[in-house]
Design an enzyme around this catalytic site. Sequence first.
Site, short mmCIF file in Angstrom:
data_model
loop_
_atom_site.label_atom_id
_atom_site.label_comp_id
_atom_site.label_asym_id
_atom_site.label_seq_id
_atom_site.Cartn_x
_atom_site.Cartn_y
_atom_site.Cartn_z
CG ASP A 265 13.33 -19.09 18.84
OD1 ASP A 265 12.55 -17.98 17.92
OD2 ASP A 265 11.78 -20.17 18.86
CG ASP B 298 9.44 -24.24 22.27
OD1 ASP B 298 10.25 -25.08 23.56
OD2 ASP B 298 9.42 -23.24 23.40
CG ASP C 258 6.74 -17.46 15.04
OD1 ASP C 258 8.31 -17.56 15.15
OD2 ASP C 258 6.36 -18.54 16.38
#
Length: 412
Positions: free
Chosen positions: A178, A100, A233
């Site tokens: 994502d 990201d 995560d």
Amino acid sequence: MERRIHSSLVKLICFVLFTSWLIVINVAASSRTNNKFNYYSELLRRNLLANGLGMTPPMGWNSWNHFNCKIDEKTIRETADALVSTGLSKLGYIYVNIDDCWAEIARNEKGELAPKNSTFPSGIKALADYVHSKGLKLGIYSDAGYYTCSQKMPGSLGNEERDANTFASWGVDYLKYDNCFSDDSRPMERYPVMTRALMNARRPIYYSICEWGDLHPALWGGNVGNSWRTTFDIQDNWESMLSRADQNEVYAEYARPGGWNDPDMLEVGNGGMTKDEYIVHFSIWAISKAPLILGCDVRNMSDDTLEIIRNKEVIAVNQDPLGIQAKKVRLFGDQEIWAAPLSGYRVAILLVNRGPVRYAVTAQWDDIGIPQNSTVVARDLWAHKTLPPLVGNLTSIVGSHSCKMYVLKPIS
Ligand SMILES: *[C@@H]1O[C@H](CO)[C@@H](O)[C@H](O)[C@H]1NC(C)=O
Ligand SMILES: *[C@@H]1O[C@H](CO)[C@@H](O)[C@H](O)[C@H]1NC(C)=O
Ligand SMILES: *[C@@H]1O[C@H](CO)[C@@H](O)[C@H](O)[C@H]1NC(C)=O
Ligand SMILES: *[C@@H]1O[C@H](CO)[C@@H](O)[C@H](O)[C@H]1NC(C)=O
């Protein structure tokens, strides 16, 4: 007597676990044939991601676990350099994946994602060229929503074709996709749109579905992407690591060459676990046929970190051509035995001790798919030693928060 009671209790627990496993599998299978899954699986079969990638689990590096949003093109280039100079690229770690925060918050005048001027002034194409010149591959990141999880750049929802074409024109080789800030439609509707866009872009791009295990992506991901996250995560600690391993193990049946379960990226080298715990982390990921995507600063690794991630024998288990994900075959208290068949009639086993004290753990041939009377040669993958031939079982002392990993080869 107490021992006998203990062992019947263990057998009972194993039986219950095994039966509930069967029920889970059957429920999963029947829900697939009943409801909407028929429609989806038909739709998805027609849009099969036939890119030929990921025939073994991908290996490489990703910026997120160590750097979060603090990335720039210099860091990415230096990482590529380090993967080569440390010998890691020769071992298979070839993907250099930007996570990201690489793009501007606004698309450019053509509606395309724009590399962030302050951190990626040379653009992604230049970076891809650089990474390719080193024999490596470049990965990038986007999101099946309106913003990525950082909210610092746009996602690709509604712009799938455009963004896939942009990535292909830059020479991108891998996309992590994502699941933040979507329109609340279901992932099995949003993710195949990018599958189709990648196919239409006419460049083989490894498609890493990062749906966090929400709607059991193992059940539909095989027709959509090359791997699918089965978990939220990971964090750099023992409990988080083991819980990702456990959640991922449930879907072992669904892994195969070209489509892998993904318990998230590696934390080895980031400092939150002991060396033995990182060895357990790396060993479970390897035997589970998980993507081996490093998450540390590879420009600055300790000798311990290098020793773990450069273990060729453990990497070979991960990259075995059969591509069968390990299952836990026995569980007693804090002790676990994981096993997976390998090519050449071999079997990989992993003895894990999650508890506070050392233990003698015994793997019986019967439990790991080898005839009980076979003579077996065992190779210890962390000690790099071959044991004298064994019959019936392998017993090993396993320290607290440690593991032993072997490849077994029956010789008679
Ligand atoms: C990028 O930043 C540089 C200075 O850092 C500036 O000169 C240039 O105009 C910027 N380009 C764009 C497209 O914003
Ligand atoms: C390199 O790693 C060491 C130990 O992990 C750390 O103390 C040091 O700050 C790191 N150096 C850089 C430049 O990141
Ligand atoms: C193992 O046992 C089976 C039958 O139980 C027998 O057929 C086979 O020959 C035995 N193998 C060895 C190596 O003793
Ligand atoms: C393991 O195998 C050895 C040799 O065949 C045998 O003597 C021993 O009792 C076995 N141990 C266990 C725990 O089954």
